[in-house]
Design a protein around this motif. Structure first.
Motif, PDB file in Angstrom:
ATOM      1  N   LEU A 103      29.841  61.954  82.882  1.00 30.67           N
ATOM      2  CA  LEU A 103      30.062  60.511  82.826  1.00 30.67           C
ATOM      3  C   LEU A 103      31.057  60.146  81.728  1.00 30.67           C
ATOM      4  N   VAL A 104      30.878  60.696  80.537  1.00 30.51           N
ATOM      5  CA  VAL A 104      31.799  60.378  79.442  1.00 30.51           C
ATOM      6  C   VAL A 104      33.204  60.859  79.776  1.00 30.51           C
ATOM      7  N   ALA A 105      33.330  62.024  80.413  1.00 32.16           N
ATOM      8  CA  ALA A 105      34.652  62.533  80.791  1.00 32.16           C
ATOM      9  C   ALA A 105      35.311  61.664  81.853  1.00 32.16           C
ATOM     10  N   MET A 106      34.525  60.889  82.599  1.00 36.41           N
ATOM     11  CA  MET A 106      35.114  59.981  83.585  1.00 36.41           C
ATOM     12  C   MET A 106      35.908  58.854  82.924  1.00 36.41           C
ATOM     13  N   VAL A 107      35.607  58.550  81.661  1.00 39.32           N
ATOM     14  CA  VAL A 107      36.338  57.465  80.979  1.00 39.32           C
ATOM     15  C   VAL A 107      37.807  57.818  80.811  1.00 39.32           C
ATOM     16  N   PRO A 108      38.177  58.963  80.202  1.00 36.39           N
ATOM     17  CA  PRO A 108      39.608  59.299  80.155  1.00 36.39           C
ATOM     18  C   PRO A 108      40.207  59.533  81.539  1.00 36.39           C
ATOM     19  N   ALA A 109      39.404  60.034  82.497  1.00 36.86           N
ATOM     20  CA  ALA A 109      39.926  60.202  83.852  1.00 36.86           C
ATOM     21  C   ALA A 109      40.271  58.847  84.466  1.00 36.86           C
ATOM     22  N   LEU A 110      39.448  57.841  84.208  1.00 40.33           N
ATOM     23  CA  LEU A 110      39.733  56.495  84.712  1.00 40.33           C
ATOM     24  C   LEU A 110      40.950  55.895  84.020  1.00 40.33           C
TER      25      LEU A 110
END
Length: 505
Positions: A103-110
């Motif tokens: 979930l946290v890694a989705m932030v830079p991916a977004l």
């Protein structure tokens, strides 16, 4: 590939922020579990500060970032899909830390998806810093406990104090000591690494110096924790066990850690580098956006992100209504017969759908068998769980004085088991345990979780069980190991047959 028109930064920034908020709403259960750990654990309470610090770091670079043009990039959708799949696998296998990391890694991916690679790279450290909000690192506790015990015992012997050691327990002339989870130094390590990476980012410009300081923030607290443990034992020893016990035990530890960190930062300041002014990059950039620009990319991102929780809910709906399991004890074979229990020890396993505890004897030798069966694994009712242990920390009677992997022969082939030595004031036990995954044997927790996730994603049940055998010993655990080997040669086929029967019911 297209050339986008310049987009006003406020619109891009607000849409990106809104996307992050919606992302957290979609994965609210994972967010809530993370915050719950922050609240109850002093080790991970720093998580409340990570997101504000990251936002402040981005704000500090606002002029450099504002000089760049937001360029949506559809390649970020692939990253979101991969991270969503990782979250799904972790969700069905109940691996909370992987869910939180994904979930946290989705932030830079977004951010990459909506704003492009150049802006993501400009915010690389603040975005990577977010990963420190994930409460992880507990897998380091056993090796850090072992290192602390090694360091303390070696330092005591170097000082001329005789030491008798058994596992993480040791005795000196003035008293008995043990290295428990709170003495492992994990709190110091996590605090040091979090502060060290932030300090290195703010103090240095070169990647080499930042990495070296981050490495120092890992090595220094580990060694310092060994020194802390040694000094506490020495203070207690020299004061006839009047000092460095109870509350002051922790006070001395944190004061010493604070001094060590101040010294580390002070020494690191001698190589500080002032920030250099960089020329502004070109305004027009090229990207890989979808037709229509930012809003379609945001919509596509949220659709992809929302698919995985929806599929997880579908998989959860496949759970069987009846979790009852019939687990029967096999009759004795080749001279082994059922006898009365010889110990009051029990493994501590949580949420079992069925369990079996029997004792067998033959020619004066006694072996206990404990089976913990899980039909459809779920939160707090799963085979691989940190709460499933041979004996809990600070047990009033039993202590774990040694644990290691051993290769033994099971069913005619070599299999790795975990060998544990337990002691109480009146008895010692040698324990072997491993896991049965509806056929295969393993002690590897990652393979067991992979099996669980694969079964659940394919709509199958994920029956699994822990197999635990034990026998008393006095002086030589090698004799006890031979007893366990003989018992398993005679009885393991019958035990696995009972597990297979339970899986068919």
């Amino acid at each position: 590939m297209n050339v986008p028109s310049n987009r006003p930064w406020p619109r891009a920034a607000w849409l990106t922020l809104a996307g992050v908020v919606v992302l957290f709403f979609i994965y609210w259960s994972t967010v809530a579990s993370t915050v719950a750990i922050w609240r109850r654990s002093e080790t991970f309470a720093h998580g409340f500060l990570i997101f504000p610090i990251s936002a402040w770091l981005i704000w500090q670079r606002r002029r450099e970032i504002a000089a760049l043009t937001p360029v949506p990039d559809w390649r970020g959708l692939i990253l979101l899909a991969v991270l969503g799949l990782a979250w799904l696998a972790a969700e069905v296998a109940r691996v909370l830390v992987i869910q939180q990391l994904a979930l946290v890694a989705m932030v830079p991916a977004l951010v990459f998806t909506l704003l492009g690679w150049r802006i993501t790279w400009a915010m690389a450290f603040p975005l990577a810093f977010l990963l420190l909000a994930v409460p992880m690192g507990e897998f380091l506790i056993p090796p850090m406990m072992e290192f602390t015990a090694d360091f303390t015992v070696a330092a005591l012997r170097l000082t001329g104090i005789p030491v008798y050691r058994e596992g993480t327990f040791f005795t000196i002339p003035s008293g008995n000591w043990s290295v428990v989870e709170g003495c492992s130094g994990l709190r110091y390590l996590i605090a040091s690494f979090t502060l060290g990476t932030l300090y290195g980012y703010l103090t240095y410009r070169s990647l080499k110096k930042r990495l070296l300081f981050a490495l120092a923030s890992i090595v220094v607290p580990i060694i310092a924790n060994g020194l802390r443990a040694y000094m506490i034992v020495m203070i207690a020893h020299l004061s006839d066990m009047r000092l460095a016990l109870g509350v002051d035990h922790y006070i001395y530890g944190w004061v010493f850690f604070g001094v060590v960190m101040l010294l580390l930062f002070w020494i690191g300041s001698f190589w500080r580098e002032d920030e250099r002014v960089k020329p502004a990059p070109p305004v027009v950039e090229y990207g890989w956006g979808l037709p229509g620009g930012l809003k379609p990319m945001l919509a596509a991102s949220l659709i992809i992100a929302g698919f995985w929780p929806a599929y997880a809910a579908y998989v959860e709906g496949l759970a069987p209504n009846n979790l009852a399991v019939r687990l029967q004890a096999p009759a004795g074979r080749n001279g082994w017969r059922l006898v009365a229990p010889v110990t009051d020890w029990r493994p501590e396993y949580k949420g079992m759908d069925a369990s079996l505890h029997q004792t067998y004897g033959k020619d004066g030798r006694v072996v206990g068998v404990f089976l913990a069966y899980y039909r459809y694994q779920r939160q707090d009712a799963e085979l691989i769980n940190s709460q499933n242990v041979m004996v809990r920390q600070k047990h009033p009677v039993w202590s774990n004085v040694g644990e290691a992997a051993q290769v033994v022969e099971l069913a005619g082939r070599p299999v790795t088991v975990i060998e544990t030595r337990l002691r109480s004031p009146h008895q010692r036990l040698l324990v072997w345990h491993w896991n049965w995954l509806n056929g295969p044997f393993t002690v590897n927790p990652y393979w067991a979780k992979f099996y669980e996730a694969r079964a659940r994603l394919l709509g199958h049940w994920d029956d699994a069980a822990a197999i635990i055998v034990y026998t008393p010993y006095e002086e030589r655990p090698e004799n006890a190991a031979r007893t366990l080997q003989d018992f398993l040669r005679d009885m393991l086929p019958a035990l696995t047959a009972k597990l297979e029967q339970a899986a068919e019911t």
